[in-house]
Motif scaffolding. Structure first.
Motif, short mmCIF file in Angstrom:
data_model
loop_
_atom_site.label_atom_id
_atom_site.label_comp_id
_atom_site.label_asym_id
_atom_site.label_seq_id
_atom_site.Cartn_x
_atom_site.Cartn_y
_atom_site.Cartn_z
N ARG A 1 -3.80 0.62 8.68
CA ARG A 1 -5.06 0.06 8.18
C ARG A 1 -4.78 -0.47 6.78
O ARG A 1 -3.76 -0.14 6.16
CB ARG A 1 -6.17 1.11 8.15
N ILE B 1 0.89 -1.16 0.00
CA ILE B 1 0.00 0.00 0.00
C ILE B 1 0.92 1.21 0.00
O ILE B 1 1.52 1.56 1.02
CB ILE B 1 -0.93 -0.02 1.24
N MET B 2 1.07 1.80 -1.17
CA MET B 2 2.08 2.85 -1.37
C MET B 2 1.47 4.18 -0.93
O MET B 2 0.91 4.92 -1.73
CB MET B 2 2.47 2.89 -2.85
N ASP B 3 1.59 4.49 0.34
CA ASP B 3 0.88 5.65 0.89
C ASP B 3 1.86 6.72 1.38
O ASP B 3 2.98 6.41 1.80
CB ASP B 3 0.00 5.17 2.06
N ARG C 1 -11.24 11.98 -4.46
CA ARG C 1 -10.29 13.11 -4.44
C ARG C 1 -10.71 14.18 -5.45
O ARG C 1 -11.64 13.98 -6.22
CB ARG C 1 -8.89 12.57 -4.74
N ARG D 1 2.53 -1.47 4.44
CA ARG D 1 1.95 -0.15 4.22
C ARG D 1 2.94 0.90 4.69
O ARG D 1 3.43 0.83 5.83
CB ARG D 1 0.62 0.04 4.96
N TYR E 1 -0.66 -1.28 -4.79
CA TYR E 1 -1.92 -0.54 -4.68
C TYR E 1 -1.68 0.86 -5.25
O TYR E 1 -1.01 1.68 -4.63
CB TYR E 1 -2.34 -0.46 -3.21
N THR E 2 -2.21 1.09 -6.43
CA THR E 2 -1.90 2.30 -7.19
C THR E 2 -3.05 3.30 -7.15
O THR E 2 -2.84 4.51 -7.06
CB THR E 2 -1.60 1.89 -8.66
N PHE E 3 -4.29 2.79 -7.26
CA PHE E 3 -5.47 3.67 -7.23
C PHE E 3 -6.65 2.83 -6.78
O PHE E 3 -6.98 1.82 -7.40
CB PHE E 3 -5.73 4.25 -8.64
N SER E 4 -7.27 3.26 -5.69
CA SER E 4 -8.35 2.45 -5.11
C SER E 4 -9.71 2.90 -5.63
O SER E 4 -9.85 4.01 -6.17
CB SER E 4 -8.33 2.56 -3.58
N ASN F 1 -10.47 6.19 -4.23
CA ASN F 1 -9.68 7.38 -4.60
C ASN F 1 -10.41 8.32 -5.56
O ASN F 1 -9.96 9.46 -5.77
CB ASN F 1 -8.31 6.98 -5.16
N SER G 1 -7.24 -0.41 4.20
CA SER G 1 -7.93 0.41 3.19
C SER G 1 -8.45 -0.40 1.98
O SER G 1 -8.23 0.00 0.83
CB SER G 1 -7.03 1.56 2.72
#
Ligand code: IPE
Ligand code: IPE
Ligand code: MG
Length: 264
Positions: free
Chosen positions: A215, A39-41, A92, A209, A83-86, A89, A217
């Motif tokens: 979390r 999860i690239m956050d 936004r 993450r 995880y690039t775009f959920s 997302n 997500s």
């Protein structure tokens, strides 16, 4: 060199593609997680701390994504889900969504030759509706070009939501029941698993993450039901292959029991 004694801060590793073999930790081969999800956050916070725009934060993440893929290859990881775009997302701002769509499309286009050279098989997990057609087109070109590669499968999770994936599997099963292809009397776990987006990919062993949030997500709820979790306080643009190796080192020291009891 024993892995425990590697000083990550002093290692000057070239960005890509491959490190000096002497600095790659020698993880026991049968202990390396086969499938890692990340999860690239934290791109927005990384940028905010520098007085930059959120967009700049996403741009700073690009080389880190590829450094991390290179590190996964070096460590012997076979599947990497990013995880690039959920599915969440889309909430936004329209500007940020537009940027993320165009940027994903362009990265896949610009980097496909490099990924092909590295032996990456490009995959996609996600829902078609709403996702930009140009993103799907680039993914399809990249998947076709790299379909015989077998060093690592990199799964770009774009317009991905775990609940959506399970709901889509349920809908696919319901359709087969309706068409008389399977009996609806007994829905098994393996039947659900066979209807996920990429049923050939094994369960996720380790979910990482970044950014300090603890979390998941809506990321891989089915595939990572028994995954080990590693939360890094680094923001994603500060992550990379050395940080990935540290996460893998945490993982190899875990005791996975799957509900059973391990002999001491
Ligand atoms: C992750 O970074 C990238 C995506 C979710 C697309 P964020 O954009 O979520 O960054 P923060 O969490 O706001 O710092
Ligand atoms: C998760 O990050 C999604 C991706 C990394 C693509 P978010 O920043 O969207 O997640 P929340 O809002 O903190 O749960
Ligand atoms: Mg975030």
């Amino acid at each position: 060199m024993a892995f425990e004694h590697v000083d990550y801060t002093s290692l000057d590793v070239p960005a890509a593609p491959f490190s000096d073999p002497s600095i790659i930790p020698a993880f026991p081969k049968n202990k390396v997680p086969r499938h890692i999800g990340i999860i690239m956050d934290g791109n927005g916070r990384w940028a905010q701390r520098r007085g930059l725009t959120r967009t700049n934060g996403h741009q700073a993440a690009e080389p880190v994504v590829f450094d991390t893929i290179a590190g996964a290859i070096e460590a012997g990881v076979r599947y990497l889900s990013l995880y690039t775009f959920s599915t969440e997302n889309w909430k936004r701002s329209p500007q940020e969504v537009r940027f993320l769509m165009g940027f994903s499309r362009d990265i896949i286009h610009r980097r496909v030759a490099q990924m092909d050279e590295w032996g990456v098989r490009v995959r996609w997990s996600g829902r078609r509706p709403k996702l930009w057609k140009s993103v799907i087109d680039e993914l399809e070109v990249a998947m076709e070009r790299t379909k015989y590669n077998s060093t690592i499968d990199v799964v770009f999770c774009i317009n991905y939501g775990g609940r959506a994936e399970i709901a889509d599997a349920a809908a696919a099963i319901a359709k087969k029941v309706r068409d008389g292809k399977i009996s609806g009397d007994r829905v098994t776990e393996s039947m659900v698993a066979e209807h996920l987006y990429n049923p050939d990919i094994p369960d996720c062993d380790l979910v990482i993450r970044t950014s300090g949030e603890q979390r998941t997500s809506n990321f891989l709820p089915w595939e990572a039901a028994y995954a080990e979790l590693d939360f890094s306080s680094q923001l994603f643009p500060d992550y990379g292959r050395k940080a990935l190796w540290r996460s893998i080192d945490h993982y190899v020291h875990r005791d996975r029991r799957f509900g059973g009891v391990n002999a001491k």
